[in-house]
Design a protein around this motif. Structure first.
Motif, mmCIF file in Angstrom:
data_model
loop_
_atom_site.group_PDB
_atom_site.id
_atom_site.type_symbol
_atom_site.label_atom_id
_atom_site.label_comp_id
_atom_site.label_asym_id
_atom_site.label_seq_id
_atom_site.Cartn_x
_atom_site.Cartn_y
_atom_site.Cartn_z
ATOM 1 N N ASN A 1 0.820 -1.213 0.000
ATOM 2 C CA ASN A 1 0.000 0.000 0.000
ATOM 3 C C ASN A 1 0.851 1.259 0.000
ATOM 4 O O ASN A 1 0.493 2.269 -0.598
ATOM 5 N N ILE A 2 1.969 1.185 0.719
ATOM 6 C CA ILE A 2 2.829 2.382 0.744
ATOM 7 C C ILE A 2 3.455 2.591 -0.623
ATOM 8 O O ILE A 2 3.502 3.720 -1.138
ATOM 9 N N ALA A 3 3.911 1.514 -1.226
ATOM 10 C CA ALA A 3 4.483 1.650 -2.576
ATOM 11 C C ALA A 3 3.438 2.258 -3.525
ATOM 12 O O ALA A 3 3.741 3.189 -4.290
ATOM 13 N N ALA A 4 2.208 1.768 -3.435
ATOM 14 C CA ALA A 4 1.157 2.299 -4.307
ATOM 15 C C ALA A 4 0.931 3.785 -4.039
ATOM 16 O O ALA A 4 0.709 4.574 -4.960
ATOM 17 N N ALA A 5 1.033 4.157 -2.771
ATOM 18 C CA ALA A 5 0.791 5.563 -2.404
ATOM 19 C C ALA A 5 1.832 6.500 -3.005
ATOM 20 O O ALA A 5 1.588 7.697 -3.156
ATOM 21 N N VAL A 6 3.010 5.976 -3.328
ATOM 22 C CA VAL A 6 4.013 6.828 -3.979
ATOM 23 C C VAL A 6 4.162 6.456 -5.457
ATOM 24 O O VAL A 6 5.190 6.754 -6.084
ATOM 25 N N GLY A 7 3.135 5.800 -5.981
ATOM 26 C CA GLY A 7 3.110 5.545 -7.419
ATOM 27 C C GLY A 7 4.008 4.420 -7.889
ATOM 28 O O GLY A 7 4.415 4.384 -9.047
ATOM 29 N N ARG A 8 4.307 3.501 -6.994
ATOM 30 C CA ARG A 8 5.170 2.390 -7.390
ATOM 31 C C ARG A 8 4.531 1.071 -6.955
ATOM 32 O O ARG A 8 3.492 1.038 -6.306
ATOM 33 N N SER A 9 5.166 -0.028 -7.314
ATOM 34 C CA SER A 9 4.688 -1.334 -6.850
ATOM 35 C C SER A 9 5.848 -2.057 -6.200
ATOM 36 O O SER A 9 7.006 -1.681 -6.348
ATOM 37 N N ILE A 10 5.515 -3.123 -5.490
ATOM 38 C CA ILE A 10 6.544 -3.893 -4.802
ATOM 39 C C ILE A 10 6.121 -5.348 -4.776
ATOM 40 O O ILE A 10 4.926 -5.655 -4.735
#
Lengths: 340, 340, 340, 340
Positions: D331-340
């Motif tokens: 979710n944090i990655a998504a919040a900064v426009g990335r994936s993990i």
């Protein structure tokens, strides 16, 4: 407190240490290992005892302190998280708080008012702005003093934002408290104990910034200075960067202290990304890190025209940068189960 | 001030920087290298200008400050070494001064009087002792206040030693100045600017300790706060250890700063080996290093019975240790062409 | 090792810790204070046990290590001071040793030979000079390698000075040992353990510089890597400045570590004032401090023409400055009961 | 390079500096301000020139370097972000990479295999594990060496995870490169230049950890040592905590360096929350901060039973903690426009 005696020390030296400990009202237990004597001193308040009181005895190899030297700020004293209430706002609750505004309240009051409007639009609860400025150089702008406080009050009237502003002298505490909703103690004054005493007695919430080379213990002891004059805990800690060898930013960003503080103290923690970064370019990423890491709020410098700011222009966000950041932070807060 | 522009930056950005510089009254010279544009800003007071004022402009890669941000404390302002006179004593002259005494003035006044006699016998010119103590914990002994000052004054009457004692609040400056010959500003208050202002106005010599993570620039700017209220320079700098990663001593001994200070400032420098060391065992070697390295004097904690001291016992020398040290220092002073 | 359990922790957690300790062969003593349980673990080798092994258990508040993690370098292992003999020279004896020479052995061998003659005239026993240079930039001069060693050997033949030179790779140890009298491990390689192993096996004296942010414990453990391959202790420690926030000198001069080391280790200690200072102007005062503070010797960079030096010119003394310093040091050494 | 001359310096001194600069092939521009002469030296490679080369001249007040001392790692050399490809995995792309595994490969190979399975299940692309361990104490477990590499290879075969493992000696580079997909250079070896040279020549991707007191400049120069042997940039930087005065965590978490690095270098950056924290309790928050702040990936220590780990147990996550964290990071990655 644990005292390790030197190898083969004279029993007389051990007796002297034990005697001193008993004079201090401590319980003593002696552990004789295969090679060394280790003396444990136990009691309710060994945190108050200076290690040096025992280091000075003959035959002592080292003295280790077990109990924390701070009390009122510690989790041992109060288990559950503290929420500091300011008006209707709760600091330390699930919803993060945002404090935004210019570094200094400048003579042109429109700057402060514009900051307040922008802060309000972007969801901030508090306006920051310095009326009394502790400047490294005596020849730099020192703030508008009461004139600045009046501008802040006008901004509060117009926007409903509450006011956070710094107090730099015990003699100004009453004046600043008359205008401000939260009194800020700056990093340079974290160990100005007379000022801490005075703000403690003002019975207002206090934002206590970390001194730039303060240990966590010293910081929480500084909180104790304020807390002991108040029935309800009213201190909000603020990390803002520390001084270390790396000078690629203004200070080394001490955001890693967040989970440490959570474990040691019940007090809420606000993070200042602006002073750590020193450059506006880094502020958004620093703010995001703090939210992801569990801060209870942010204090951010903004300015309608950073190039013309009287102080800290380089680390101030423009209104449009701040608006963009405010939106981005919502998703990060949600990702860690909080709101902002 | 030197401004390096980013590679291939828009000429518009260069024009904006140049315009800002001219508004500030600076002379501008543009150096176009093979790869980069470097703009030099020249003027009498570029030390006053914040680097950030230019870092905020588009296209700026970095801003380097050339002029020193301190003025009155600098060698540029006054070429020859300053000698601060206190009564008949000269600080900064060929003969080193010695300040000795207990950490705190304790309730048993005989302790302070005994220290004074011992200091006098060993050639010290000044007695130190804290009546107002800035303690890390609010629950620790905070000093005898005026009662302590009276004991110091009695010791002066009996021995002829002059008095150095700390002031921790602007509200106490007058009181302390009534008793003391030199006002001490402690490390924690080095950037308590209102206190610096107040002691400056007291027109007394001031011993200004280095903040535990203060840069030399910040330290000399703190001196400027005091110097600007006085016609004659009356600040004595005091190095006392800095905070760094190594905690094998209380602070990292910053004695290496001595020749740096000599080059940058005209002010005399006193060294405190006791606080840096934190342990009495290291104090003699630390004192010797300072004398060999060119200090103008020493401030050393002594106590008739360190095991019973109310504060800093671990770093206090006994009278016999201090006597031995005093003799040893004479030869070192002689070896560097000075006396003590 | 001392383990403090959290307040009110489950007795099951205490049992788990005790069990682990017993598995590790440790004796366990439990101290039940008024508020907390403190568990002391005793045994001959608790210094080897990682604190983390216990921090990971539930209910543990903190783990404090009592025993030192280094062994062979410690005073506990060997009480009396070690004297390292190199040819006829004793390092660690009453007479201080002096090592002088250029930073790098340069292609023009006359530079090194001139340094050797100057060093010899001024009473030095050793010539230093880098044939293998660990340079921060891959594009900088990396040394003459074996060609440099040959020049050093020629200088030894002509002056009788013994050779100290750095080795930067385990693969060069044999080569360097063929030419050098003392192998130097540089600051950047203090924790290059494979290199430490290799120089240990070369059975030559080793000058072990402190890593620029190494704690004393890490430094003495690095010494242990070398000592364990040798029957006689053959390590000479060298303090040379540490990295901290203050960048007014190249490194922060860690001369205050001298009396600390004396207490913890039996090994001799040489001081490098040149690298700490970074500027030749400060080197003489730094050298004097070290002698006054009890160093067993000095390693100083000199150059016939520092302006043309291939490396470290800024911190190299000219021959005349070095001659003057050498004379001044004699008096300081005498003042602390030693000769140089 | 900018050279400020002392006030009122002899014109002869200025001529000497100018001559030296011209000998070095630099273009010289002299700025005469109201009070001082400032000399700008311009040329394509002033980053290679040591400041000391000019500090040594008479009449020089200070020398400021403008050009960066690193080249191949710099944004000036390559504008667009580098993506390092390892097999099918891209490091530095929008999708973050995760490296997980035990600190050491332990003799019981099931531990490593279990870690690999858990890492795989939680979306990691790489398995970490030390076969060659650089241990502070020579008496601690030093790793299984080739035996450990074989276990890692077996884990790769079974799970498809690629292997990251440390190399501590130039003599092991070929061996480690035969097994590993990424060679890791540990913090203690960041300035072991011969090792950097050797891994550069191995033509494999390199994970270069920051030395614990390395500046960004030194770090990027270390990268240059590797990059110069490779046509395609193959270095991945890894921040892992620095050493400063605060010891409430194992190292001070240097996550604030992320946006600084982005500006200065094109290389991808992986973050190690485990070594900075030193305690498993802090690792999840540290990982979240890094993702929010823009890291390109994480390297995290996990262990099936941290209490029994041979090294770093205190900072290893259990499998269930790691699974929980892996979900939260999405979710944090998504919040900064990335994936993990």
């Amino acid at each position: 407190m644990i005292i390790e005696m030197k190898r083969g020390t004279d029993p007389e030296n051990i007796r002297a240490v034990v005697e001193k400990a008993k004079l201090l009202g401590l319980e003593v237990q002696i552990n004789s290992g295969t090679e060394r004597i280790v003396i444990a001193l136990l009691g309710p308040d060994t945190g108050d005892i200076d290690q040096g009181s025992f280091e000075v005895f003959e035959g002592v190899e080292q003295v280790l302190r077990i109990q924390k030297p701070y009390k009122l700020a510690s989790r041992d004293f109060k288990m559950q998280n503290t929420i500091v209430k300011v008006g209707d706002i709760e600091i330390g609750a699930n919803k993060l708080v945002v404090i935004a505004g210019p570094c200094s309240v400048e003579p042109d009051k429109e700057i402060t008012l514009a900051c307040a409007r922008n802060a309000k639009e972007n969801g901030a609860q508090f306006l920051r702005g310095g009326a009394f400025k502790p400047r490294t150089s005596p020849f730099a702008f020192q703030g508008l003093k009461e004139g600045g406080l009046k501008i802040l009050a006008e901004a509060r009237d117009k926007t409903g934002l509450l006011i956070v502003t710094e107090v730099v002298s015990e003699n100004d505490v009453q004046l600043v408290a008359d205008y401000a909703d939260i009194l800020q103690i700056g990093a340079r004054n974290m160990q100005n104990y007379r000022l801490l005493d005075a703000v403690g007695k003002a019975k207002k919430p206090v934002l206590l910034k970390r001194g730039l080379s303060a240990t966590v213990e010293e910081w929480l002891q500084a909180a104790d200075y304020i807390l002991r004059s108040n029935d309800e805990p009213n201190v909000i800690l603020c990390n803002r960067g520390i001084r270390a060898f790396d000078n690629s930013t203004r200070f080394v960003y001490d955001v890693g202290i967040l989970p440490v503080l959570r474990q040691l103290t019940h007090l809420p923690i606000i993070t200042d990304p602006s002073h750590a970064a020193g450059k506006f370019q880094y502020v958004p990423d620093y703010a995001k890190m703090a939210v992801a890491g569990g801060t209870d709020g942010l204090i951010i410098e903004i300015h309608p025209n950073p190039k013309e700011a009287l102080s800290d222009g380089a680390q101030s966000l423009t209104f449009s940068d701040f608006s963009r950041l405010s939106k981005e932070l919502k998703n990060i807060a949600a990702a860690v189960g909080r709101s902002i």
